[in-house]
Design a protein around this motif. Structure first.
Motif, PDB file in Angstrom:
ATOM      1  N   VAL A  68      -5.568  52.870 -19.094  1.00 51.66           N
ATOM      2  CA  VAL A  68      -5.645  51.525 -19.680  1.00 51.66           C
ATOM      3  C   VAL A  68      -5.245  51.631 -21.144  1.00 51.66           C
ATOM      4  O   VAL A  68      -5.751  52.488 -21.863  1.00 51.66           O
ATOM      5  CB  VAL A  68      -7.072  50.953 -19.556  1.00 51.66           C
ATOM      6  N   PRO A  69      -4.341  50.773 -21.607  1.00 49.50           N
ATOM      7  CA  PRO A  69      -3.920  50.846 -23.007  1.00 49.50           C
ATOM      8  C   PRO A  69      -5.060  50.524 -23.976  1.00 49.50           C
ATOM      9  O   PRO A  69      -5.943  49.716 -23.684  1.00 49.50           O
ATOM     10  CB  PRO A  69      -2.821  49.791 -23.122  1.00 49.50           C
ATOM     11  N   TYR A  70      -5.002  51.162 -25.118  1.00 52.78           N
ATOM     12  CA  TYR A  70      -6.030  50.970 -26.145  1.00 52.78           C
ATOM     13  C   TYR A  70      -6.168  49.497 -26.564  1.00 52.78           C
ATOM     14  O   TYR A  70      -7.289  48.994 -26.650  1.00 52.78           O
ATOM     15  CB  TYR A  70      -5.715  51.857 -27.358  1.00 52.78           C
ATOM     16  N   PRO A  71      -5.070  48.770 -26.858  1.00 55.72           N
ATOM     17  CA  PRO A  71      -5.237  47.368 -27.291  1.00 55.72           C
ATOM     18  C   PRO A  71      -5.923  46.489 -26.251  1.00 55.72           C
ATOM     19  O   PRO A  71      -6.672  45.578 -26.603  1.00 55.72           O
ATOM     20  CB  PRO A  71      -3.804  46.889 -27.541  1.00 55.72           C
ATOM     21  N   THR A  72      -5.713  46.773 -24.979  1.00 58.80           N
ATOM     22  CA  THR A  72      -6.362  45.996 -23.934  1.00 58.80           C
ATOM     23  C   THR A  72      -7.868  46.203 -23.972  1.00 58.80           C
ATOM     24  O   THR A  72      -8.649  45.250 -23.906  1.00 58.80           O
ATOM     25  CB  THR A  72      -5.802  46.404 -22.550  1.00 58.80           C
ATOM     26  N   VAL A  73      -8.287  47.443 -24.107  1.00 59.06           N
ATOM     27  CA  VAL A  73      -9.717  47.756 -24.172  1.00 59.06           C
ATOM     28  C   VAL A  73     -10.300  47.196 -25.466  1.00 59.06           C
ATOM     29  O   VAL A  73     -11.394  46.630 -25.469  1.00 59.06           O
ATOM     30  CB  VAL A  73      -9.950  49.278 -24.068  1.00 59.06           C
ATOM     31  N   ARG A  74      -9.580  47.325 -26.579  1.00 61.42           N
ATOM     32  CA  ARG A  74     -10.062  46.817 -27.862  1.00 61.42           C
ATOM     33  C   ARG A  74     -10.312  45.314 -27.802  1.00 61.42           C
ATOM     34  O   ARG A  74     -11.358  44.830 -28.245  1.00 61.42           O
ATOM     35  CB  ARG A  74      -9.040  47.129 -28.951  1.00 61.42           C
ATOM     36  N   ASP A  75      -9.371  44.562 -27.240  1.00 61.33           N
ATOM     37  CA  ASP A  75      -9.532  43.117 -27.148  1.00 61.33           C
ATOM     38  C   ASP A  75     -10.712  42.746 -26.253  1.00 61.33           C
ATOM     39  O   ASP A  75     -11.479  41.834 -26.566  1.00 61.33           O
ATOM     40  CB  ASP A  75      -8.250  42.467 -26.629  1.00 61.33           C
ATOM     41  N   TYR A  76     -10.863  43.450 -25.136  1.00 65.16           N
ATOM     42  CA  TYR A  76     -11.966  43.159 -24.226  1.00 65.16           C
ATOM     43  C   TYR A  76     -13.312  43.479 -24.871  1.00 65.16           C
ATOM     44  O   TYR A  76     -14.245  42.674 -24.809  1.00 65.16           O
ATOM     45  CB  TYR A  76     -11.803  43.945 -22.927  1.00 65.16           C
ATOM     46  N   VAL A  77     -13.411  44.633 -25.519  1.00 60.96           N
ATOM     47  CA  VAL A  77     -14.681  45.034 -26.131  1.00 60.96           C
ATOM     48  C   VAL A  77     -15.044  44.109 -27.289  1.00 60.96           C
ATOM     49  O   VAL A  77     -16.206  43.725 -27.445  1.00 60.96           O
ATOM     50  CB  VAL A  77     -14.620  46.509 -26.585  1.00 60.96           C
ATOM     51  N   SER A  78     -14.058  43.721 -28.097  1.00 60.93           N
ATOM     52  CA  SER A  78     -14.369  42.829 -29.225  1.00 60.93           C
ATOM     53  C   SER A  78     -14.831  41.462 -28.748  1.00 60.93           C
ATOM     54  O   SER A  78     -15.608  40.801 -29.427  1.00 60.93           O
ATOM     55  CB  SER A  78     -13.158  42.695 -30.148  1.00 60.93           C
ATOM     56  N   ALA A  79     -14.388  41.029 -27.572  1.00 60.41           N
ATOM     57  CA  ALA A  79     -14.848  39.753 -27.035  1.00 60.41           C
ATOM     58  C   ALA A  79     -16.197  39.897 -26.339  1.00 60.41           C
ATOM     59  O   ALA A  79     -17.062  39.012 -26.437  1.00 60.41           O
ATOM     60  CB  ALA A  79     -13.815  39.195 -26.060  1.00 60.41           C
ATOM     61  N   ARG A  80     -16.411  40.992 -25.630  1.00 60.84           N
ATOM     62  CA  ARG A  80     -17.628  41.150 -24.827  1.00 60.84           C
ATOM     63  C   ARG A  80     -18.839  41.630 -25.609  1.00 60.84           C
ATOM     64  O   ARG A  80     -19.966  41.291 -25.258  1.00 60.84           O
ATOM     65  CB  ARG A  80     -17.369  42.137 -23.681  1.00 60.84           C
ATOM     66  N   ARG A  81     -18.646  42.427 -26.652  1.00 59.25           N
ATOM     67  CA  ARG A  81     -19.788  42.994 -27.373  1.00 59.25           C
ATOM     68  C   ARG A  81     -20.725  41.897 -27.913  1.00 59.25           C
ATOM     69  O   ARG A  81     -21.942  41.973 -27.711  1.00 59.25           O
ATOM     70  CB  ARG A  81     -19.294  43.911 -28.488  1.00 59.25           C
ATOM     71  N   PRO A  82     -20.230  40.840 -28.596  1.00 62.76           N
ATOM     72  CA  PRO A  82     -21.149  39.789 -29.047  1.00 62.76           C
ATOM     73  C   PRO A  82     -21.781  39.008 -27.891  1.00 62.76           C
ATOM     74  O   PRO A  82     -22.939  38.601 -27.981  1.00 62.76           O
ATOM     75  CB  PRO A  82     -20.275  38.867 -29.898  1.00 62.76           C
ATOM     76  N   GLN A  83     -21.037  38.833 -26.798  1.00 63.05           N
ATOM     77  CA  GLN A  83     -21.596  38.113 -25.652  1.00 63.05           C
ATOM     78  C   GLN A  83     -22.749  38.894 -25.026  1.00 63.05           C
ATOM     79  O   GLN A  83     -23.791  38.326 -24.691  1.00 63.05           O
ATOM     80  CB  GLN A  83     -20.506  37.874 -24.598  1.00 63.05           C
ATOM     81  N   ILE A  84     -22.575  40.192 -24.877  1.00 60.82           N
ATOM     82  CA  ILE A  84     -23.628  41.025 -24.294  1.00 60.82           C
ATOM     83  C   ILE A  84     -24.843  41.067 -25.207  1.00 60.82           C
ATOM     84  O   ILE A  84     -25.986  41.009 -24.751  1.00 60.82           O
ATOM     85  CB  ILE A  84     -23.080  42.442 -24.001  1.00 60.82           C
ATOM     86  N   ALA A  85     -24.613  41.137 -26.515  1.00 57.09           N
ATOM     87  CA  ALA A  85     -25.735  41.134 -27.459  1.00 57.09           C
ATOM     88  C   ALA A  85     -26.484  39.804 -27.396  1.00 57.09           C
ATOM     89  O   ALA A  85     -27.718  39.778 -27.453  1.00 57.09           O
ATOM     90  CB  ALA A  85     -25.226  41.395 -28.874  1.00 57.09           C
ATOM     91  N   ALA A  86     -25.767  38.696 -27.247  1.00 58.18           N
ATOM     92  CA  ALA A  86     -26.414  37.392 -27.153  1.00 58.18           C
ATOM     93  C   ALA A  86     -27.206  37.264 -25.853  1.00 58.18           C
ATOM     94  O   ALA A  86     -28.304  36.696 -25.834  1.00 58.18           O
ATOM     95  CB  ALA A  86     -25.374  36.284 -27.252  1.00 58.18           C
ATOM     96  N   GLU A  87     -26.658  37.794 -24.752  1.00 57.79           N
ATOM     97  CA  GLU A  87     -27.378  37.764 -23.478  1.00 57.79           C
ATOM     98  C   GLU A  87     -28.671  38.560 -23.557  1.00 57.79           C
ATOM     99  O   GLU A  87     -29.669  38.199 -22.946  1.00 57.79           O
ATOM    100  CB  GLU A  87     -26.498  38.337 -22.366  1.00 57.79           C
ATOM    101  N   ALA A  88     -28.654  39.660 -24.304  1.00 53.73           N
ATOM    102  CA  ALA A  88     -29.833  40.520 -24.420  1.00 53.73           C
ATOM    103  C   ALA A  88     -30.833  39.974 -25.442  1.00 53.73           C
ATOM    104  O   ALA A  88     -31.926  40.503 -25.582  1.00 53.73           O
ATOM    105  CB  ALA A  88     -29.420  41.928 -24.799  1.00 53.73           C
ATOM    106  N   GLY A  89     -30.449  38.938 -26.187  1.00 50.17           N
ATOM    107  CA  GLY A  89     -31.354  38.361 -27.174  1.00 50.17           C
ATOM    108  C   GLY A  89     -31.350  39.092 -28.496  1.00 50.17           C
ATOM    109  O   GLY A  89     -32.294  38.968 -29.278  1.00 50.17           O
ATOM    110  N   ALA A  90     -30.315  39.866 -28.769  1.00 48.93           N
ATOM    111  CA  ALA A  90     -30.223  40.577 -30.045  1.00 48.93           C
ATOM    112  C   ALA A  90     -29.954  39.562 -31.158  1.00 48.93           C
ATOM    113  O   ALA A  90     -29.309  38.536 -30.930  1.00 48.93           O
ATOM    114  CB  ALA A  90     -29.106  41.609 -29.997  1.00 48.93           C
ATOM    115  N   PRO A  91     -30.455  39.821 -32.360  1.00 51.29           N
ATOM    116  CA  PRO A  91     -30.196  38.886 -33.454  1.00 51.29           C
ATOM    117  C   PRO A  91     -28.719  38.847 -33.801  1.00 51.29           C
ATOM    118  O   PRO A  91     -28.034  39.870 -33.807  1.00 51.29           O
ATOM    119  CB  PRO A  91     -31.022  39.446 -34.617  1.00 51.29           C
TER     120      PRO A  91
END
Length: 155
Positions: A68-91
């Protein structure tokens, strides 16, 4: 301009929202759940032990054999990391806007400086005042031995 564009502008002052294309990444699709699990585990890990995008790409290659190309993973992680933190109730990350009232807040400092007065190095004392609202600063330099005082204003 085309007459259709003019007609749309005359009918409504607010332009129609543009549709953003839904982009899919078929090479990353089978690994999204695994990446999400790693990011969820990172919420409990210390800061220094959390996954970087580079580490996620290398783990995908080493453990799962994914190409998997690096930019594809970078874009996915940058979008998902805040969503996962919000789902977990992180500040959420945020900031506080500082509002200074005119004439209410100031920063003051006092110290000693060495100045060349008439060819001799003389110890003087510097008083510095900076108003927080306007940013205007006033400095007063005092030579204790001869009592010379001067005011320097800096805009």
């Amino acid at each position: 301009m085309h007459r259709r564009l003019v007609r749309e502008a005359l009918s409504s002052p607010v332009p129609k929202p543009r549709r953003s294309p839904v982009r899919r990444s078929p090479r990353l699709e089978p690994f999204k759940k695994t990446i999400d699990d790693w990011l969820r585990a990172d919420l409990e890990a210390p800061c220094k032990q959390r996954h970087t995008v580079r580490r996620i790409v290398s783990r995908l290659e080493e453990e799962l054999g994914a190409d998997v190309p690096y930019p594809t993973v970078r874009d996915y992680v940058s979008a998902r990391r805040p969503q996962i933190a919000a789902e977990a109730g992180a500040p959420a990350d945020g900031f506080i806007v500082r509002h200074n009232r005119p004439g209410a807040d100031a920063e003051v400092d006092f110290g000693e400086v060495w100045v060349n007065l008439s060819g001799t190095m003389t110890r003087c004392y510097l008083f510095a005042l900076r108003l927080a609202y306007s940013g205007k600063a006033v400095h007063r330099l005092v030579d204790r031995t001869i009592g010379v005082s001067s005011v320097v204003e800096v805009a």
